[in-house]
Structure formats: C-alpha cells, structure tokens
Design an enzyme around this catalytic site. Structure first.
Site, mmCIF file in Angstrom:
data_model
loop_
_atom_site.group_PDB
_atom_site.id
_atom_site.type_symbol
_atom_site.label_atom_id
_atom_site.label_comp_id
_atom_site.label_asym_id
_atom_site.label_seq_id
_atom_site.Cartn_x
_atom_site.Cartn_y
_atom_site.Cartn_z
ATOM 1 N N ARG A 1 0.938 16.628 12.437
ATOM 2 C CA ARG A 1 2.209 17.616 13.098
ATOM 3 C C ARG A 1 1.516 19.189 12.488
ATOM 4 N NH1 ARG A 1 3.610 12.951 9.660
ATOM 5 N NH2 ARG A 1 3.791 15.244 7.898
ATOM 6 N N TYR B 1 1.341 5.862 -0.343
ATOM 7 C CA TYR B 1 0.751 7.109 0.574
ATOM 8 C C TYR B 1 1.450 8.267 -0.479
ATOM 9 C CZ TYR B 1 0.760 10.007 4.511
ATOM 10 O OH TYR B 1 0.916 10.465 5.425
ATOM 11 N N ASP C 1 -8.718 0.191 1.710
ATOM 12 C CA ASP C 1 -8.145 -0.663 2.854
ATOM 13 C C ASP C 1 -8.399 -0.184 4.256
ATOM 14 O OD1 ASP C 1 -5.920 -1.774 3.564
ATOM 15 O OD2 ASP C 1 -4.765 0.334 3.759
ATOM 16 N N GLU D 1 -10.782 4.369 3.207
ATOM 17 C CA GLU D 1 -8.994 4.479 2.713
ATOM 18 C C GLU D 1 -9.693 3.955 1.484
ATOM 19 O OE1 GLU D 1 -5.466 5.208 5.074
ATOM 20 O OE2 GLU D 1 -5.332 4.030 3.482
ATOM 21 N N THR E 1 -9.130 -5.565 3.960
ATOM 22 C CA THR E 1 -8.266 -4.789 2.818
ATOM 23 C C THR E 1 -9.450 -5.409 2.024
ATOM 24 O OG1 THR E 1 -6.178 -4.496 2.831
ATOM 25 C CG2 THR E 1 -6.950 -3.642 0.670
ATOM 26 N N ARG F 1 -7.919 4.142 13.288
ATOM 27 C CA ARG F 1 -7.177 5.836 13.257
ATOM 28 C C ARG F 1 -6.774 5.110 14.656
ATOM 29 N NH1 ARG F 1 -5.523 6.081 8.270
ATOM 30 N NH2 ARG F 1 -7.561 6.697 7.311
ATOM 31 N N GLU G 1 -9.921 12.598 6.627
ATOM 32 C CA GLU G 1 -9.913 14.347 6.491
ATOM 33 C C GLU G 1 -11.475 14.526 7.088
ATOM 34 O OE1 GLU G 1 -6.934 13.576 3.128
ATOM 35 O OE2 GLU G 1 -7.854 11.807 3.135
ATOM 36 N N GLN H 1 -4.035 2.613 14.452
ATOM 37 C CA GLN H 1 -2.822 2.851 14.184
ATOM 38 C C GLN H 1 -2.321 4.360 15.135
ATOM 39 O OE1 GLN H 1 -4.479 4.460 10.358
ATOM 40 N NE2 GLN H 1 -1.886 5.091 9.880
ATOM 41 N N ASP I 1 1.185 -1.315 -0.394
ATOM 42 C CA ASP I 1 -0.027 0.073 0.198
ATOM 43 C C ASP I 1 0.735 1.051 0.153
ATOM 44 O OD1 ASP I 1 -1.996 1.345 -0.039
ATOM 45 O OD2 ASP I 1 -2.624 1.442 2.029
ATOM 46 N N GLU J 1 -8.974 4.197 -2.725
ATOM 47 C CA GLU J 1 -8.057 3.280 -3.266
ATOM 48 C C GLU J 1 -8.221 2.949 -4.859
ATOM 49 O OE1 GLU J 1 -4.791 2.490 -1.380
ATOM 50 O OE2 GLU J 1 -5.657 2.557 0.646
ATOM 51 N N LYS K 1 -4.421 -1.485 10.287
ATOM 52 C CA LYS K 1 -4.357 -1.748 8.845
ATOM 53 C C LYS K 1 -4.866 -3.873 8.773
ATOM 54 C CE LYS K 1 -3.678 2.300 7.778
ATOM 55 N NZ LYS K 1 -4.362 3.276 5.921
ATOM 56 N N HIS L 1 -3.796 14.547 0.255
ATOM 57 C CA HIS L 1 -3.448 13.171 1.054
ATOM 58 C C HIS L 1 -2.394 13.723 2.358
ATOM 59 C CE1 HIS L 1 -5.097 9.492 3.892
ATOM 60 N NE2 HIS L 1 -4.005 9.681 3.834
#
Length: 379
Positions: free
Chosen positions: A114, A100, A200, A166, A224, A204, A326, A207, A98, A168, A220, A105
C-alpha cells in the site's frame, strides 16, 4: 552447553530409535533421555506430548525437578545420541492460529502493498491480528516443502513463483479451557506448556490474489514446519523482558503490565548454509500472553495441543527481516549471496533453516534446536 541444551533448558520432544516406537525424550547435551524408560509412566510412551501437557503446571514442574536430579547420574541405557535418533512432530495439533504481531514486519508489508498509504491498518495497535490456519499441515522439521500450485493474479493457474518463508515463534497449549470462558492475560503460564520454532511457508503470489476480503487461505495452508523440540516456559524465566511501549492504551483484557511475557529471543535464518538474517523477538509489539487472551476473549475454548504462532519476526534492519518478501522488497532488491547468486524468493532445492537462542541463568544460553525444510519441485 554450546548448543543450548544444558540443564537449564531440558526441552521435550518425540523420538524413536531404529525398530522402536516413538516416545517422549528430553534433550541434554548430545543425548536424548528416554522418559518412557526412566519413569515407566505410560504417558511418555504415547508418541505425543499431549497427554503429559494436559496434566498441568504442577506435573510439569515436578517432572522437571526429577529429570534435573536424575541427570546427575543417568543410566547409560536411558540415553541415546541425538544424532542417531529420528525426531517426530512433538504434539498432536489441535487448532492452529497465526498472528501478525511484529510492527516492523507489518509496516514493511504495508509499505510494499500500500505505497503512499498508512503502513498499518487502523486496528493494528488496538488488537493482535491473527487468522486460523490448517492444523493438519503442521509438520515436523525436515518435511519436504513441495512447491504449491494455485490460482494467481488474473485467475491464472500454476506453481507458485514467489515461495517464501516466515520465521516465527510458536507457543504450545497444554491445559485446555472451557467453552465460553476467556483466559485472562495473567493465566498464560497456567495454560501454555512451552515454545518451539515455526516456519510458516508462504506462496506470496497465491496469497496476493486470494486474500481479499477474508485473508490468507491456500497461500499459507500447504505446509507449516515446527521444530522437534519444545522448550518449557520454566526454562525461559531469564529471557523475560518488558514489551515495547504501546502507541495506544490497551483494553483491560490485554493489559499485561503486571505479568509481562516479552521474550528476548534471537532468531537466525539460514539459506543453503548462509546466514541471511537475525530477527530479534523482544521488540514484538504483542506478546504471547496478549495473543492468548485475545483469541479466547470471545469465549473460544483451548484444547491441549493448540499451537499459536507469533507471526513473522522482523527487526528494523534489512538483515533482521524474517521473510524474503521483506529482505528483497517484494523482489525489487534481491539479496546477494556469498556464492555470487541472488534470491528474491525461494528456488527448487533451496534449504532454509531457522534457529534461535535466549539468555538463561548464569550467562548460559537456551537453545531451541532448528526448523528446516528443503524446497521440492511442484508435481
């Protein structure tokens, strides 16, 4: 055709009829063409696309031509209504990787986790970041999504309260490679058979507690989901576009300027029958060809049935984000639903469906079917 399953598409899947064995079929309109019956080739009676995919691009092209010609006058006994068959996982999954690769995103997640720091990590514009997932929990659309248990912040334990999606796009490897021999970026179409949709599922809270320092693991690996139909690369020529401008010149092994493989797909995310997002795939910073080149540059080999996914697909607008973390900004701003409710993360009983389409020849649309799942309570 309105569902995008016309002659320009002809996606492959594994289906069964009541009392029948799983076998290979091709979707055409409202029907499935039984390839095992049409061709008499045992490779289409194995219950997996793997053996056929391993034959390579010439065999793929030859069969596509034969199917196209045969559908001009198909035999009724070789056709089954799509609504009356059971679909199965289309491939035996080898390795699962997988990535990124959506800048939008990555920047959103960076700002969430952060704040006040650069949204992207220093390496992000230099290489396609990815991790190896668990191939054994890649399952076909419709498989129930059992809410996972796991360790969370502070070493507490319990069911995830921040269950997410997610949205994808997945790429399925047909032709393997030898150990020690990297696959050049220009050899993408020699190895990759086709494209599917991927959800996926992500816990959270699990994770967030586990991912430092080695990255995603149990948050994760519980499930999937993949769509049952694999759209062949040959159906996507009209969807190919130039990738976005890169901030940093790429290293030679990632230079895709001579053979770009950005794809103009439009995804849609539906929650309990309501469309909540429409992520665009064309702006993905790293393409699938670059991802394939990167994950083999150290000499790692490919196997037939390997699956690699794009990572969450997100656009610049809120209604183009491919994950709830998000859309709700980590729960701080839940999305409003038409029924008056809100969602920050998934609740038991929620049904999530992801669809996609792409431009085809002559203004036709290429459909990808759907990948869907219903959240079940934790055991």
């Amino acid at each position: 055709m309105s569902d995008g399953f016309g002659l320009a598409n002809l996606p492959y899947g594994i289906f069964s009829t009541p009392g029948g064995r799983p076998r290979t079929g091709v979707a055409f309109g409202d029907h499935v063409l039984d390839l095992a019956a049409v061709t008499g080739d045992e490779v289409h009676a194995t219950g997996s696309l793997n053996a056929f995919m391993a034959r390579g691009p010439q065999a793929w092209a030859r069969l596509r031509e034969e199917i196209t010609a045969g559908l001009a006058d198909p035999k009724e006994e070789h056709l089954h209504l799509r609504g009356e068959v059971t679909m199965h996982r289309p491939i035996e999954v080898g390795d699962y990787v997988d990535f990124y690769s959506s800048r939008h995103h990555a920047e959103n997640v960076g700002q969430i986790f952060r704040p006040g720091q650069p949204a992207l990590t220093p390496n992000w514009t230099h290489l396609p970041i990815g991790y190896h997932g668990r191939s054994g929990t890649v399952q076909v659309s419709g498989t129930p999504v059992r809410r996972p248990h796991g360790q969370q912040k502070g070493g507490t334990f319990g069911p995830s309260r921040r269950l997410d999606i997610e949205a994808e796009v997945g790429f399925v490897v047909g032709v393997p490679s030898r150990l020690g021999e990297p696959v050049p970026v220009g050899a993408f179409a020699e190895h990759v058979f086709g494209v599917c949709l991927v959800n996926d599922w992500s816990a959270r809270d699990i994770q967030a507690w586990e991912y430092v320092p080695l990255g995603p693991f149990l948050g994760k690996s519980f499930l999937t989901s993949v769509s049952p139909w694999v759209v062949p690369l040959a159906a996507l020529e009209a969807a190919r576009v130039a990738p976005p401008e890169r901030d940093v010149p790429v290293l030679p092994y990632l230079d895709d300027s001579a053979e770009p493989w950005a794809l103009d797909l439009t995804l849609e995310v539906w929650l309990n029958g309501e469309r909540v997002s429409s992520p665009p795939f064309a702006p993905m910073y790293w393409t699938a060809a670059q991802q394939l080149a990167h994950m083999t540059i150290n000499g790692a080999s490919l196997r037939t049935g390997d699956l690699f996914a794009s990572g969450t697909v997100s656009g610049p607008e809120r209604n183009q984000r491919g994950s709830l973390i998000e859309m709700s900004w980590n729960g701080a701003d839940p999305i409003a639903l038409a029924d008056g409710g809100t969602r920050a993360f998934l609740e038991d009983g929620d049904v999530v469906t992801i669809t996609a389409s792409a431009p085809g020849p002559g203004g036709e649309r290429i459909g990808f079917g759907e990948v869907t799942g219903r959240v079940e309570p934790a055991t």
